[in-house]
Motif scaffolding. Structure first.
Motif, PDB file in Angstrom:
ATOM      1  N   ASP A 129      22.922   7.036   9.008  1.00  0.00           N
ATOM      2  CA  ASP A 129      24.157   6.293   8.710  1.00  0.00           C
ATOM      3  C   ASP A 129      24.188   4.884   9.283  1.00  0.00           C
ATOM      4  O   ASP A 129      24.976   4.058   8.829  1.00  0.00           O
TER       5      ASP A 129
ATOM      6  N   ASP B  80      18.731  11.860  10.621  1.00  0.00           N
ATOM      7  CA  ASP B  80      19.506  11.488  11.796  1.00  0.00           C
ATOM      8  C   ASP B  80      20.439  12.650  12.138  1.00  0.00           C
ATOM      9  O   ASP B  80      20.934  13.338  11.246  1.00  0.00           O
TER      10      ASP B  80
ATOM     11  N   MET C  99      23.336  12.482  14.269  1.00  0.00           N
ATOM     12  CA  MET C  99      24.740  12.110  14.312  1.00  0.00           C
ATOM     13  C   MET C  99      25.129  11.418  13.016  1.00  0.00           C
ATOM     14  O   MET C  99      24.870  10.243  12.815  1.00  0.00           O
TER      15      MET C  99
HETATM   16 CA    CA Z   1      23.866   8.234  13.393  1.00  0.00          CA
END
Ligand code: CA
Length: 232
Positions: free
Chosen positions: A11, A54, A56
């Motif tokens: 993100d 990823d 998170m």
């Molecule tokens: Ca992240």
């Protein structure tokens, strides 16, 4: 050799761009998204050679994405390299426990990350090689790719080229589920000589010939077919 395809689910725009740029420079084909949910459908659609994930992520986090990919028979063989932030060791353990193949911790060096990706691809290729055997023996069935024959309880049977390829392909990947579309493209492909492009018809014909071993090819409802795993 075809250039390996990587799906990146990350993100943070800076890191995503860094990954896209460097993977592309190394010769990989890259598809990326910032979103876990979209990442899942991207992996299913693109059938990549590896996923960089990823942990998170907003919405569906990396652990959930990993769990879903590894519990889906269609995607569980795709290696996943987790990308974690410092201090997420418990997440790493959790991720590896649910089937992630490796991880790199942020901040990572691009060199290290590329090396990890190449390593999981190499391991995947070895696995593929091992399963792509010349001669497959299962119960009373012997499939010999060298001389293109199938014997059932010692009796030699006649298979059409398509039937043989389909049976050999499924038996080379025991336990792995394939959709009809995947089988069509991987076994029949563009072969203009194949009259019947309906996979079900070929599977029916193969099962009939396997007689008492017909159940080696399992129908996975709503998904496709799979060759029974040896330890089942
Ligand atoms: Ca992240």
């Amino acid at each position: 050799m075809k250039r390996p395809k990587i799906v990146v689910i990350e993100d943070e725009p800076d890191i995503r761009e860094l990954l896209e740029y460097n993977l592309a420079r190394e010769g990989f084909r890259v598809h990326s998204t910032r979103d876990g949910e979209e990442g899942l459908s991207l992996v299913k659609r693109e059938d990549p050679d590896a996923v960089l994930l990823d942990l998170m992520l907003p919405g569906l986090d990396g652990i959930e994405v990993c769990r879903k990919l590894k519990s889906d028979p269609l995607t569980r063989a795709i290696p996943i390299v987790m990308v974690t932030a410092k201090g997420e060791e418990s997440d790493i353990v959790l991720g590896l426990g649910i089937g992630a193949d490796d991880y790199v911790a942020k901040p990572f060096s691009i060199k290290e990350l590329i090396a990890r990706v190449k390593a999981v691809l190499r391991r995947g290729a070895l696995k593929e090689e091992r399963t792509d055997r010349e001669r497959i023996v299962r119960d009373g069935v012997v499939i010999d790719a060298g001389c293109h024959t199938v014997r059932v309880d010692g009796k030699s049977l006649t298979f059409t080229a398509t039937q043989f390829r389909l049976l050999h392909f499924l038996a080379s990947h025991p336990g792995r589920v394939f959709t009809r579309d995947q089988l069509l493209s991987r076994v029949i492909g563009e072969d203009a000589l194949v009259v019947d492009r309906n996979i079900d018809v070929h599977v029916r014909a193969i099962r009939k010939k396997l007689v008492s071993y017909r159940d080696l090819i399992e129908t996975i409802r709503g998904v496709g077919y799979r060759f029974q795993d040896e330890d089942e």
